[in-house]
Design a protein around this motif. Structure first.
Motif, PDB file in Angstrom:
ATOM      1  N   ASN C  83       0.837  -1.203   0.000  1.00 48.94           N
ATOM      2  CA  ASN C  83       0.000   0.000   0.000  1.00 48.94           C
ATOM      3  C   ASN C  83       0.867   1.247   0.000  1.00 48.94           C
ATOM      4  O   ASN C  83       2.035   1.207   0.377  1.00 48.94           O
ATOM      5  N   THR C  84       0.247   2.338  -0.447  1.00 48.78           N
ATOM      6  CA  THR C  84       0.985   3.579  -0.615  1.00 48.78           C
ATOM      7  C   THR C  84       0.333   4.710   0.175  1.00 48.78           C
ATOM      8  O   THR C  84      -0.897   4.809   0.200  1.00 48.78           O
ATOM      9  N   PHE C  86       0.086   8.445  -0.395  1.00 44.82           N
ATOM     10  CA  PHE C  86       0.404   9.322  -1.512  1.00 44.82           C
ATOM     11  C   PHE C  86       0.846  10.695  -1.020  1.00 44.82           C
ATOM     12  O   PHE C  86       0.481  11.139   0.063  1.00 44.82           O
ATOM     13  N   ASN C  88      -0.008  13.697  -1.948  1.00 45.54           N
ATOM     14  CA  ASN C  88      -1.087  14.626  -1.580  1.00 45.54           C
ATOM     15  C   ASN C  88      -2.240  13.879  -0.901  1.00 45.54           C
ATOM     16  O   ASN C  88      -3.368  14.301  -0.955  1.00 45.54           O
ATOM     17  N   ALA C  90      -4.439  11.817  -1.466  1.00 49.89           N
ATOM     18  CA  ALA C  90      -5.435  11.163  -2.325  1.00 49.89           C
ATOM     19  C   ALA C  90      -6.549  10.527  -1.517  1.00 49.89           C
ATOM     20  O   ALA C  90      -6.989   9.419  -1.810  1.00 49.89           O
ATOM     21  N   LEU C  91      -7.019  11.217  -0.488  1.00 51.81           N
ATOM     22  CA  LEU C  91      -8.179  10.714   0.255  1.00 51.81           C
ATOM     23  C   LEU C  91      -9.412  10.933  -0.601  1.00 51.81           C
ATOM     24  O   LEU C  91      -9.570  11.996  -1.187  1.00 51.81           O
ATOM     25  N   ALA C 152      -3.661   3.247   4.474  1.00 52.70           N
ATOM     26  CA  ALA C 152      -2.681   2.365   3.839  1.00 52.70           C
ATOM     27  C   ALA C 152      -2.295   1.208   4.757  1.00 52.70           C
ATOM     28  O   ALA C 152      -1.925   0.138   4.293  1.00 52.70           O
TER      29      ALA C 152
END
Lengths: 307, 268, 362
Positions: C83-84, C86, C88, C90-91, C152
């Motif tokens: 998992n990442t 991100f 920004n 990315a929610l 994540a």
């Protein structure tokens, strides 16, 4: 274009690259079948022989184009002279569209500047106010315009009432009425691109110019105008092109003496003349004219961006 | 009183803007007002009345108008729905399909109906249906409208999609969603305002179209604009103003809705 | 049953090309299980490309990637137990915090009850339980960052990727999150691969660091190694501050090299492998490894003081060497008892211990 990942703007997402053929298929199919193919067939029709009650005979003929540009006398046996009737109709269309474009520019540019200099939260509201009328049925707007401009319509009554004029102004069925109608039809198209350009414009450039002793209107002419020129060109094209081929404004406001391309074409299919190849040829000539304008402006725009 | 020397302010531009709005709205406002005129003559004002609205629904022409209105709405709903679906898929390919050779061509194709003068599209479509021997009727109008509505649906949808960063789908796929699920659960809900807005615009464009409809409609088939045009050719009558006002109202309501929806920030 | 001896991530000769542009030149790298691993480098060095290749968002032009011994570079992102977080965050803006955190578990097909329970636990770990029903936009930047982390972590990935997750936070919050991240990594035992361009952040948090530049791995090692034994001028210059001086090697003997500066001053330092007589190389000297004094020491260089700059905890002294090269020395303010500050114009000696200066061949 070569150079790879870092070239230009936001990175191109490729999440659905695998499915793009299927995603694009409906759009391609629809537009190829219903727009591109018809234009191709129209080109073919313009080289066919006319059937007198509409339709065509499948026989090659230059006649449609020949009729557009040359007069060979009533029986077609005289030496060809230039036929001015249709060229004049095109010329009148260009003239009318041009005047409408200039009118739109004169009103649209200050409007766009004014909107673009409002507080950011207010701008969308002003833009919205300018765009609403565009979405109202063009037919209804043109009819409304005719109603307003009639000899005994509200405009003349109001002007007579306050004593500005003593005789009603005859506007309907003049060139002016058509110009006003076209101007009214496409004014939002002028405002929007100029607005977008002015909104992006960095006003500290104006301040720098003023700091270097340029008076306000010189700043406008020498700094702002060149910076937003692409927006102005775009606006002019967006007004000029649809004006050129418009049908409703000349038909409803112009009357029989102020014929434009749109009416000429319509008459070949709906009216009594019923000459399909000629209508197709006139459409092709109009389309060519428009494509030349678009191509020219695209090249201009490309050159602007390249700098 | 040292007023700020603001280079954003141009003297007179406010007045021009207000004049511009006045020109844009005056004809619409006046027709709306006159649609409530009690007089059978359009010239004289005879007090407020709804009689022309009643006339539209029950008068001698009411059957004709109802028939035309039904056609108009059926065509607009189907054309806008189909055009919106096509445009959504195309926008996904063009904005989420990576770089590919036909990308610019695809975009050009989608916006083609905006570039070709409407009367040329109308002529071409008429000739096309004639050439393939397709009988003109409601179906020909519908097909022409679908093609013509695609760019109007496409523009708000693609504008919306450009505002959605690709990391959202990537985050979804990183969290074990397949591409299809990422589209359905993340991209589509985020795009909804653009899709709704695109649908509404396509709907209005179809509802309002006169030129193309006039060319491709079969004999006796009418939509509201062609019916109104036919009636106006006989002279502007008060019932026409009532119909126009209603149609105008529908357009304004739908554009306003479209605007409000597209402004709704999905992050709130 | 030998997963404990297998590396968490094993990258073998990974190459990434975009057309004629090569973003990554054959990188090989092993990341151990349970490790806080950092990819460090300036922007455009290929670190994010490498991270996205591990996550599955970029395909691998050549080479292979293994996750606990299993080859994964052909798998789509949703098939990788990685998992990442991100950059920004990315929610998903249209979902609540709890729905965001539970999304991965839901996609893995867990029953909704369990999804909610485990998402709740993940939120608890980042101390955001009370915000479960809110939308991401209603949270502060720091809180969003923690939601992204919880999201994540909730599916308990084998490896967690963090793409400059702290870059949007202000300095104080960033420092606090650095420590919290480190703790979470220790508590969960998940392998973290962290991408950053901030060398201080990398030194603070990582078990091991891979320094990257122009698509190549420059050095791999723990914080101390990378700082004290940089392998080349890029690493020496990028990590911390250093004085890089061009020198010519005069003599190599018994692991020591005598060399001279363009101005003629001589110096002896540790010679790394590959340093030969007559070679023109660079000498790296950390500013804090030098003491300014009135008398010469075992190893010293002559210089003239140009300027003293007060920078809070330290004083930076800029001096000119005899050959005209600029040189910076950092003296901790707490050392003021021992170290003397000289007035500009004063002639001084820069004294250093053996081993402070390093010769770098490239």
């Amino acid at each position: 274009m070569a150079g790879g990942a870092a070239s230009g703007g936001s990175s191109q997402s490729d999440t659905y690259a695998g499915a793009r053929v299927w995603l694009l298929l409906p759009a391609w199919a629809t537009l190829l079948i219903l727009v591109v193919a018809p234009v191709g067939i129209m080109l073919v029709y313009s080289f066919l022989t006319k059937e007198f009650r509409g339709g065509v005979i499948w026989e090659f003929s230059w006649e449609a184009y020949d009729q557009f540009f040359f007069n060979r006398g009533l029986f077609g046996d005289e030496p060809p002279r230039i036929e001015w009737t249709y060229i004049l109709i095109f010329w009148r269309s260009i003239w009318q569209a041009g005047v409408a474009t200039l009118l739109s520019l004169a009103i649209g540019f200050p409007t766009a500047c004014f909107i673009a200099t409002r507080a950011p939260r207010q701008r969308p509201i002003w833009v919205f106010l300018v765009t609403i009328p565009y979405w109202v049925n063009l037919l209804i707007r043109t009819v409304s315009m005719k109603f307003l401009l009639r000899d005994n319509g509200p405009l003349n009554e109001a002007l007579l009432g306050i004593g500005v004029i003593s005789e009603p102004l005859h506007i309907v069925n003049t060139n002016l009425a058509v110009q006003l109608g076209l101007f009214y039809s496409y004014l939002p198209f002028m405002v929007l691109p100029i607005y977008a350009a002015v909104e992006r414009y960095n006003f500290s450039l104006s301040e720098a110019a003023a700091d270097l002793y340029a008076p306000r209107w010189t700043v406008l002419r020498r700094i702002l105008l060149p910076a937003v020129k692409p927006g102005i060109v775009a606006g002019c094209i967006l007004v000029f092109v649809p004006s050129l081929g418009s049908f409703l404004a000349p038909d409803l406001l112009g009357g029989a003496r102020n014929f434009m391309i749109g009416s000429l074409i319509e008459e070949q299919f709906k009216g009594n003349a019923g000459n399909w190849p000629f209508g197709a040829a006139a459409s092709m000539i109009l389309l060519t004219l428009v494509l030349i304008i678009l191509l020219f402006s695209a090249r201009q725009q490309g050159r602007q961006e390249a700098r | 009183m040292a007023a700020k020397y603001d280079l954003r302010v141009f003297p007179g531009f406010r007045a021009v803007t207000l004049f511009c709005l006045a020109i844009l709205y005056a004809p619409l406002v006046i027709v709306t007002i006159y649609s409530f005129n009690a007089s059978p003559s359009i010239t004289n004002w005879d007090g407020v009345s709804l009689r022309w609205y009643v006339d539209v629904f029950t008068g001698p022409d009411s059957e004709k108008f109802k028939y035309a209105a039904r056609n108009s709405f059926i065509i607009a709903i189907i054309a806008a729905t189909v055009a919106t679906c096509i445009a959504t898929l195309a926008a996904t390919a063009i904005l989420r399909g990576g770089r590919f050779r036909l990308r610019t061509v695809s975009f050009g194709l989608v916006s083609l109906p905006l570039m070709v003068p409407e009367i040329v599209t109308a002529v071409a479509t008429l000739i096309f249906f004639n050439a393939i021997g397709f009988d003109r009727g409601l179906l020909t109008i519908l097909l022409a409208h679908i093609a013509f509505c695609i760019p109007f649906a496409y523009l708000p949808i693609s504008a919306r999609m450009q505002g959605i960063e690709a990391t959202y789908e990537q985050a979804a796929m990183d969290l074990y969603a397949t591409r299809t699920l990422a589209f359905r659960r993340v991209l589509l809900p985020l795009m909804t305002p653009g899709i709704v807005s695109g649908f509404l615009l396509a709907f209005i464009v179809s509802l309002d179209d006169f030129i193309i409809t006039n060319f491709v409609k079969g004999a006796g088939v009418e939509t509201l604009p062609t019916a109104i045009f036919g009636a106006v050719k006989q002279g502007i009558k008060p019932n026409i103003m009532a119909i126009s006002t209603m149609l105008l109202g529908i357009s304004v309501v739908m554009v306003t809705l479209s605007w409000l929806v597209s402004r709704r920030d999905a992050t709130k | 049953m030998n997963t404990s001896t297998t590396d968490a991530i094993d990258i073998r000769d990974a190459v990434k090309r975009y057309g004629d542009f090569t973003a990554l030149h054959s990188v090989s790298l092993s990341i151990r299980d349970n490790e806080f691993f950092t990819l460090l480098g300036p922007s455009g060095c290929g670190k994010t490309t490498l991270l996205r290749m591990i996550a599955g968002f970029e395909d691998v032009t050549e080479g292979a990637i293994f996750l606990f011994g299993e080859e994964i570079e052909k798998l789509p992102p949703h098939k990788r137990p990685i998992n990442t977080v991100f950059q920004n965050y990315a929610l998903f803006p249209h979902m609540s915090v709890l729905e965001n955190v539970g999304f991965g578990l839901e996609m893995l097909g867990h029953p909704m009850q369990e999804v909610r329970k485990r998402a709740g636990e993940a939120l608890e770990m980042v101390q955001l339980s009370q915000f479960a029903a809110r939308k991401p936009a209603q949270l502060s930047g720091g809180q969003q960052q923690r939601v992204a982390l919880a999201r994540a972590l909730a599916p308990r990935p084998k490896v967690l990727l963090l793409d400059e997750p702290l870059s949007a936070l202000d300095l104080k919050l960033r420092k606090a999150m650095q420590i919290e991240l480190k703790h979470i990594q220790r508590d969960t035992g998940i392998t973290f691969i962290f991408v950053t361009h901030d060398q201080e952040e990398a030194l603070t948090m990582s078990d091991r660091i891979a320094v990257m530049s122009s698509g190549e791995l420059q050095q791999l090692g723990d914080a101390r190694e990378i700082y004290e034994q940089p392998r080349n001028t890029f690493v020496a210059d990028f990590i911390g501050e250093t004085n890089l001086l061009p020198v010519t090697v005069d003599e190599v003997q018994g692991g020591r090299a005598a060399c001279h500066l363009p101005g003629g001053q001589t110096l002896t330092c540790d010679a790394s492998a590959g340093v030969a007589r007559g070679a023109r190389v660079h000498l790296s000297l950390r500013p804090e490894r030098v003491i300014v004094a009135a008398q010469p020491g075992v190893e010293s260089l002559k210089a003239t003081v140009r300027e003293n700059i007060f920078v809070g905890t330290d004083i930076t002294t800029i001096v000119d060497l005899a050959g005209g090269e600029e040189f910076r020395i950092r003296t901790s303010n707490s050392d003021r008892g021992r170290a003397r500050i000289f007035e500009p114009g004063a002639g001084v000696f820069l004294n250093m211990e053996q081993g402070a200066a390093r010769l770098l061949t490239d």
